[in-house]
Design an enzyme around this catalytic site. Sequence first.
Site, PDB file in Angstrom:
ATOM      1  N   PRO A 145      -1.836   1.605   2.288  1.00  0.00           N
ATOM      2  CG  PRO A 145      -0.434   0.152   3.416  1.00  0.00           C
ATOM      3  CD  PRO A 145      -1.205   0.290   2.147  1.00  0.00           C
ATOM      4  CG  MET A 146      -1.591   6.232   0.529  1.00  0.00           C
ATOM      5  SD  MET A 146      -2.791   7.216  -0.422  1.00  0.00           S
ATOM      6  CE  MET A 146      -4.317   6.797   0.450  1.00  0.00           C
ATOM      7  CB  ALA A 147       3.762   8.088   4.554  1.00  0.00           C
ATOM      8  CD  GLN A 166       2.613  -1.578   3.561  1.00  0.00           C
ATOM      9  OE1 GLN A 166       3.028  -0.437   3.651  1.00  0.00           O
ATOM     10  NE2 GLN A 166       2.185  -2.109   2.420  1.00  0.00           N
ATOM     11  CB  CYS A 176       8.368   1.902  -0.163  1.00  0.00           C
ATOM     12  SG  CYS A 176       8.682   3.647   0.194  1.00  0.00           S
ATOM     13  CE  LYS A 213       0.031  -1.474  -2.462  1.00  0.00           C
ATOM     14  NZ  LYS A 213       1.034  -0.514  -2.961  1.00  0.00           N
ATOM     15  CG  ASP A 251      -2.989   4.374 -13.445  1.00  0.00           C
ATOM     16  OD1 ASP A 251      -2.419   5.068 -12.572  1.00  0.00           O
ATOM     17  OD2 ASP A 251      -2.489   4.145 -14.560  1.00  0.00           O
ATOM     18  NE  ARG A 257      -0.937   7.852  -7.188  1.00  0.00           N
ATOM     19  CZ  ARG A 257      -0.612   8.078  -8.457  1.00  0.00           C
ATOM     20  NH1 ARG A 257      -0.235   9.285  -8.831  1.00  0.00           N
ATOM     21  NH2 ARG A 257      -0.676   7.110  -9.348  1.00  0.00           N
TER      22      ARG A 257
END
Length: 386
Positions: free
Chosen positions: A24-26, A78, A109, A151, A214, A237
């Site tokens: 999940p990415m805001a 999430q 977070c 997570k 990574d 990312r």
Amino acid sequence: MPNPVPGPLTLGPHTVWPPVVLAPMAGITNVAFRQLCREQGGGLYVCEMVTTRALVERNPKTLRMVAFGDGERPRSLQLYGIDPEVTAAAVRMVVEEDLADHIDLNFGCPVPKVTRKGGGAALPWRHRLFARIVGSAVRAAAPAGVPVTVKMRKGIDDDHLTYVEAGLAAQDAGVAAVALHGRTAAQRYSGTADWDAIGTLKQALDVPVLGNGDIWEADDALRMVAHTGADGVVVGRGCLGRPWLFADLAAAFDGRPQRRLPDLGEVAVTMRRHAELLADWYADGGRNPNGERDGCVDFRKHVAWYLKGFPVGSELRRALAMVNSLAELDDLLGKLDTAEPFPVQTLGQPRGRTNSPGKVVLPDGWLADRDSAEVPTGAELADSGG
């Protein structure tokens, strides 16, 4: 040596292949981006983080964020919460209203607005409160057989590591899997992820362990599972501006050598598809007459990621990052040199936010009392997505 290629990931009644999870990415992993990634390859695609309080209070923005696309299965959501009772209420709502097929709990977070309230990566330090939250979620989800996962990060900092203890507590509470980002909250997104910690957690637990941190290329995922024995990977990312990474991951876990190196013309097609999906999502079935513009505005943040390493002039880059319509986007994309080959020098390089380590902002006295199971005053967040 661990098996370099794990089998399918099992989460309750769901079998996930390849064992790849979109983190999940805001502001990123909305319906449009998830569909774009799903079109590339299989896996589990998680929506943006939503807060338990905002969900229970039926915040309109939050309800919109937990919508899923047609054919999106399993639907993965999430939740961020710090109150066991509110968390249980949110999970019951998900179950009773059939909002999702899988629930992940965020304890990773590192942003100050979360950790200063004792949430996110700060919370596992209060191990009894952590166990209460996870247990309440698992019990609320159990009647419908909805799997709950966790997570988390290694801990607050190197002097306050919690990941093994928290992993064991989550396993005891009945979670289906645990994902570990191999950084502390203090590291934020700096430095190198500690894959050894993921291997340590894998050795300590019986439930599946997923590794995060990574994974910039598909071969990084293979190296991680070979190094750690992890049952799967979580990708954040690394897919920004590169949704085709999921095609590479599918090939890698299938044992196929193919890897995508799209030229600029292919990237332009993907950019157009992304913007179109965002415009459709924002249009909300015609309920938002400004949907196309809103979608294009949202798309702007992705432009630099898509064009990273390509020799595109600054004026054209700037214009693409200010588009207001699909027609304008089409005109600008038409000015790109479509034959330009993929910039291989960017392979394996970090994408998205990178920053320096920093002191974690915590509530007063947070570190002094590990055994408190009390909910910090004012800790619940009323909005979602950050």
